[in-house]
Structure formats: C-alpha cells, structure tokens
Motif scaffolding. Structure first.
Motif, PDB file in Angstrom:
ATOM      1  N   ALA A  77       0.779  -1.288  -0.038  1.00  0.00           N
ATOM      2  CA  ALA A  77      -0.013   0.076   0.187  1.00  0.00           C
ATOM      3  C   ALA A  77       0.975   1.237  -0.082  1.00  0.00           C
ATOM      4  O   ALA A  77       1.930   1.247   0.626  1.00  0.00           O
ATOM      5  N   ASN A  78       0.717   2.119  -0.888  1.00  0.00           N
ATOM      6  CA  ASN A  78       1.613   3.113  -1.188  1.00  0.00           C
ATOM      7  C   ASN A  78       0.920   4.637  -1.006  1.00  0.00           C
ATOM      8  O   ASN A  78      -0.198   4.807  -1.428  1.00  0.00           O
ATOM      9  N   PHE A  79       1.801   5.463  -0.474  1.00  0.00           N
ATOM     10  CA  PHE A  79       1.282   6.953  -0.303  1.00  0.00           C
ATOM     11  C   PHE A  79       2.403   7.837  -0.982  1.00  0.00           C
ATOM     12  O   PHE A  79       3.479   8.020  -0.412  1.00  0.00           O
ATOM     13  N   GLY A  87       7.917   7.267 -13.169  1.00  0.00           N
ATOM     14  CA  GLY A  87       8.699   6.679 -12.155  1.00  0.00           C
ATOM     15  C   GLY A  87       9.597   7.529 -11.446  1.00  0.00           C
ATOM     16  O   GLY A  87      10.224   6.948 -10.442  1.00  0.00           O
ATOM     17  N   THR A  88       9.266   8.779 -11.460  1.00  0.00           N
ATOM     18  CA  THR A  88       9.762   9.594 -10.447  1.00  0.00           C
ATOM     19  C   THR A  88       8.859  10.132  -9.184  1.00  0.00           C
ATOM     20  O   THR A  88       7.769  10.717  -9.744  1.00  0.00           O
ATOM     21  N   SER A  89       9.098   9.893  -8.039  1.00  0.00           N
ATOM     22  CA  SER A  89       8.009  10.053  -7.055  1.00  0.00           C
ATOM     23  C   SER A  89       8.766   9.913  -5.549  1.00  0.00           C
ATOM     24  O   SER A  89       9.778   9.618  -5.326  1.00  0.00           O
ATOM     25  N   ILE A  90       8.072  10.534  -4.623  1.00  0.00           N
ATOM     26  CA  ILE A  90       8.497  10.594  -3.154  1.00  0.00           C
ATOM     27  C   ILE A  90       7.423  10.358  -2.363  1.00  0.00           C
ATOM     28  O   ILE A  90       6.179  10.688  -2.497  1.00  0.00           O
ATOM     29  N   GLY A  91       7.485   9.552  -1.150  1.00  0.00           N
ATOM     30  CA  GLY A  91       6.798   9.176  -0.101  1.00  0.00           C
ATOM     31  C   GLY A  91       6.960   7.957   0.469  1.00  0.00           C
ATOM     32  O   GLY A  91       8.032   7.269   0.702  1.00  0.00           O
ATOM     33  N   PHE A  92       5.750   7.216   0.730  1.00  0.00           N
ATOM     34  CA  PHE A  92       5.861   6.016   1.633  1.00  0.00           C
ATOM     35  C   PHE A  92       5.347   4.644   1.254  1.00  0.00           C
ATOM     36  O   PHE A  92       4.515   4.463  -0.052  1.00  0.00           O
ATOM     37  N   LYS A  93       5.951   3.641   1.241  1.00  0.00           N
ATOM     38  CA  LYS A  93       5.354   2.297   0.938  1.00  0.00           C
ATOM     39  C   LYS A  93       5.290   1.300   1.975  1.00  0.00           C
ATOM     40  O   LYS A  93       6.110   1.082   2.890  1.00  0.00           O
ATOM     41  N   TYR A  94       4.345   0.741   2.013  1.00  0.00           N
ATOM     42  CA  TYR A  94       3.950  -0.472   3.249  1.00  0.00           C
ATOM     43  C   TYR A  94       4.012  -1.723   2.464  1.00  0.00           C
ATOM     44  O   TYR A  94       3.340  -1.813   1.732  1.00  0.00           O
ATOM     45  N   ASN A  95       5.146  -2.569   2.908  1.00  0.00           N
ATOM     46  CA  ASN A  95       5.204  -3.872   2.551  1.00  0.00           C
ATOM     47  C   ASN A  95       4.692  -4.749   3.384  1.00  0.00           C
ATOM     48  O   ASN A  95       5.111  -5.298   4.408  1.00  0.00           O
ATOM     49  N   ALA A 114      16.639   4.372   0.330  1.00  0.00           N
ATOM     50  CA  ALA A 114      15.518   4.558   0.992  1.00  0.00           C
ATOM     51  C   ALA A 114      15.814   3.952   2.541  1.00  0.00           C
ATOM     52  O   ALA A 114      16.679   3.229   2.491  1.00  0.00           O
ATOM     53  N   VAL A 115      14.904   4.623   3.337  1.00  0.00           N
ATOM     54  CA  VAL A 115      14.915   4.107   4.834  1.00  0.00           C
ATOM     55  C   VAL A 115      13.827   3.319   5.059  1.00  0.00           C
ATOM     56  O   VAL A 115      12.843   3.645   4.645  1.00  0.00           O
ATOM     57  N   GLU A 116      14.175   2.114   5.792  1.00  0.00           N
ATOM     58  CA  GLU A 116      12.840   1.180   6.128  1.00  0.00           C
ATOM     59  C   GLU A 116      12.995   0.899   7.594  1.00  0.00           C
ATOM     60  O   GLU A 116      13.861   1.201   8.114  1.00  0.00           O
ATOM     61  N   LEU A 117      11.749   0.885   8.116  1.00  0.00           N
ATOM     62  CA  LEU A 117      11.468   0.757   9.537  1.00  0.00           C
ATOM     63  C   LEU A 117      10.360  -0.446   9.690  1.00  0.00           C
ATOM     64  O   LEU A 117       9.605  -0.823   8.793  1.00  0.00           O
ATOM     65  N   ALA A 118      10.829  -1.409  10.789  1.00  0.00           N
ATOM     66  CA  ALA A 118       9.801  -2.461  11.052  1.00  0.00           C
ATOM     67  C   ALA A 118       8.433  -1.750  11.448  1.00  0.00           C
ATOM     68  O   ALA A 118       8.538  -1.000  11.989  1.00  0.00           O
ATOM     69  N   TYR A 119       7.094  -2.153  10.646  1.00  0.00           N
ATOM     70  CA  TYR A 119       6.143  -1.214  10.773  1.00  0.00           C
ATOM     71  C   TYR A 119       5.622  -1.628  12.258  1.00  0.00           C
ATOM     72  O   TYR A 119       5.399  -2.596  12.529  1.00  0.00           O
ATOM     73  N   ASP A 120       5.127  -0.297  12.486  1.00  0.00           N
ATOM     74  CA  ASP A 120       4.445  -0.224  14.074  1.00  0.00           C
ATOM     75  C   ASP A 120       3.002   0.289  13.712  1.00  0.00           C
ATOM     76  O   ASP A 120       2.719   1.433  13.304  1.00  0.00           O
ATOM     77  N   ALA A 121       1.870  -0.881  13.860  1.00  0.00           N
ATOM     78  CA  ALA A 121       0.572  -0.315  13.374  1.00  0.00           C
ATOM     79  C   ALA A 121       0.047   0.894  14.426  1.00  0.00           C
ATOM     80  O   ALA A 121      -0.753   1.546  13.985  1.00  0.00           O
TER      81      ALA A 121
END
Length: 278
Positions: A77-79, A87-95, A114-121
């Motif tokens: 799910a992407n924002f 193909g040029t964009s900026i934002g968030f992606k939930y994997n 890109a920076v990734e974090l363990a998702y915290d609901a």
C-alpha cells in the motif's frame, strides 16, 4: 498554485470528490474511507489530477487498513507524490510481505538510499510528507498531532520545478493471493465528522420586554384589566357598565385622546350653568 496542504478530505460523504478524478482500478469511497482494492496482477489507486505542488507544502493521512500478504510476494500500500516524469516520485510504501515501512525518493521507480522501519501499527498509523524549501521530511504519528521525523533528504530538483504538475497517488498492488484492500482516511484533517445538508421546519420564539406609558380611564361600573407590552404610548378607555380585558402589543407614537365623554343637551330646571357656558 494549489499546494498539497490545501487538499483536505475525510471521505465521509462516500462519493469520490472532484479532486480525485484520476482514480483507477476500482477504487471507491465507502464507509467513510478511500478504499483501494488489491486484486492479483492489477494496480489500483485513489489519485488526484496532475495539478498540485509539493514545494513548500505538507500532506498527511491515516493508513487505516493494510492488505494481508496472503500468498503474494509483492503486496503493498503506497502513499506517493508523483512528478510529471514516469517513475519519479516521493513518499511511503508499506510492504505487507515484510511488514516494513519504506520512505523513498524514487527515480526510475527505485531509491537505493531508501530508509525502512519495522512497521508499527500504532506509531506509524499516520504518515506525513513535507517540504520546507530545503529538505523533504518523512514523519509518522500515532494520533496525527505528535510527529516523529523518520527521514530527511535534500529536496530533489523536480519537487521545486514541478509546480502545479504533481499528483497524489494512494495506490495498492498484489502479485498473487486473496483479494482484499487498503484504506486511507483523513487527508490533511483530524476531523471525522460528516457534513449533512437538509431542509426542515422549526419554531422561533421571541420574548420582548419594553417600558411604555399606559393610561386607562373607566366610566361607570365595571373592571379594567390591562396587560401591555409596548414601545410608545398606548391608552385604553372603557365606558359604560361591564368589563374590559385587554392584552395589547403595539409600537405606537400617537396618543388616543378619546378619554373624555361629553353629554351636551339643553339645560333643564334645576341646572346651574357657570362660566364659560353662559
């Protein structure tokens, strides 16, 4: 220059508004949320037209419902704020497969830094992207009020150049697995109340108290009972036998001078007539 800051929607009317005219793939507005389906092998998105600006703006929202990985290997799910360049964009992606949140600035669909974090609901429920003329910031929040910065990047040149040419794309995709959906809510607003417009009937009651002059003259036997709320001078006069019961409400500037009764006739024996009637 419509800044993305001015894009506000809580999706509570269950109708895709005109700002989202480029939505695709079966996206709908339902249950007070923007719902984007994940059907294997198909892209879908809740998308604006290409008429917005990220430079000097901020945009935040709530990722309410996240898709399940199911049997998929690419489910997200992407924002994203997208530029006019494909193909040029900026934002968030939930994997959904790795349960990670990715903060990315893509060129040709990818960001090696890109920076990734363990998702915290809880702590990552709200997502915000902002630009201040120098940097772009990725922030997260549990409540939409208290924010934590997760990544800062010098503003890409295209962000400043793409004035009135950006689009907001809330898109989702799965390569395999059971069909479900992602849901987004509260774009640039914490308000969740619906707006209802209707017609109806009602009653208006007005109570007014004024100070007025009241004068009453009674001739004969009877009773005068007067209750008056007025502005001005009101005179009530009764003659004869009986009773007068008057409620009056008036605005008047005149005076009723019919408060004297005369009986005029020829004098008879026994009458005494004095000046000035001689």
């Amino acid at each position: 220059m419509p800044l993305l800051t001015t894009l506000v929607d809580n999706f509570n009317d269950n109708v895709i508004g005109p700002n989202w005219g480029d939505s695709y793939g079966g996206a709908v507005e339902t249950g007070g949320r923007a719902r984007v389906p994940l059907l294997a092998g198909q892209y879908a998105g809740y998308q604006t037209g290409r008429a917005w600006t990220l430079a000097g703006a901020s945009i935040y929202l709530k990722l309410v419902t996240r898709p399940a990985a199911s049997t998929g290997t690419d489910v997200s799910a992407n924002f994203l704020v997208t530029s006019p360049v494909e193909g040029t964009s900026i934002g968030f992606k939930y994997n959904a497969v790795t349960n990670r949140l990715r903060m990315q600035s893509n060129v040709d669909y990818f960001d090696a830094g890109a920076v990734e974090l363990a998702y915290d609901a809880v702590n990552h429920l709200w997502l915000r992207l902002r630009e201040d003329g120098t940097n772009v910031y990725w922030d997260t929040s549990p409540n939409g009020s208290t924010w934590t910065n997760r990544r800062t990047l010098a503003t890409p040149a295209w962000v400043t150049a793409a004035v009135d040419q950006c689009a907001l794309d809330l898109y989702a995709y799965r390569d395999a697995g059971v069909t479900d959906y992602a849901e987004y809510d509260n774009v640039n607003t914490l308000a969740d109340g619906g707006v209802v417009t209707a017609t109806g009937s009602g009653t208006m009651t007005t109570a007014t108290t004024a100070t007025a002059k009241r004068s009453a003259t009674a001739t004969g036997s009877g009773a005068l009972d007067s209750a008056t709320t007025a502005t001005g001078t009101v005179v009530h006069h009764a003659s004869g036998s009986g009773s007068v019961d008057t409620d009056a409400t008036a605005t008047a500037g005149g005076v009723d001078r019919n408060d004297v009764d005369f009986a005029v006739s020829r004098p008879t024996t026994g009458w005494v007539v004095s000046a000035p009637w001689r």
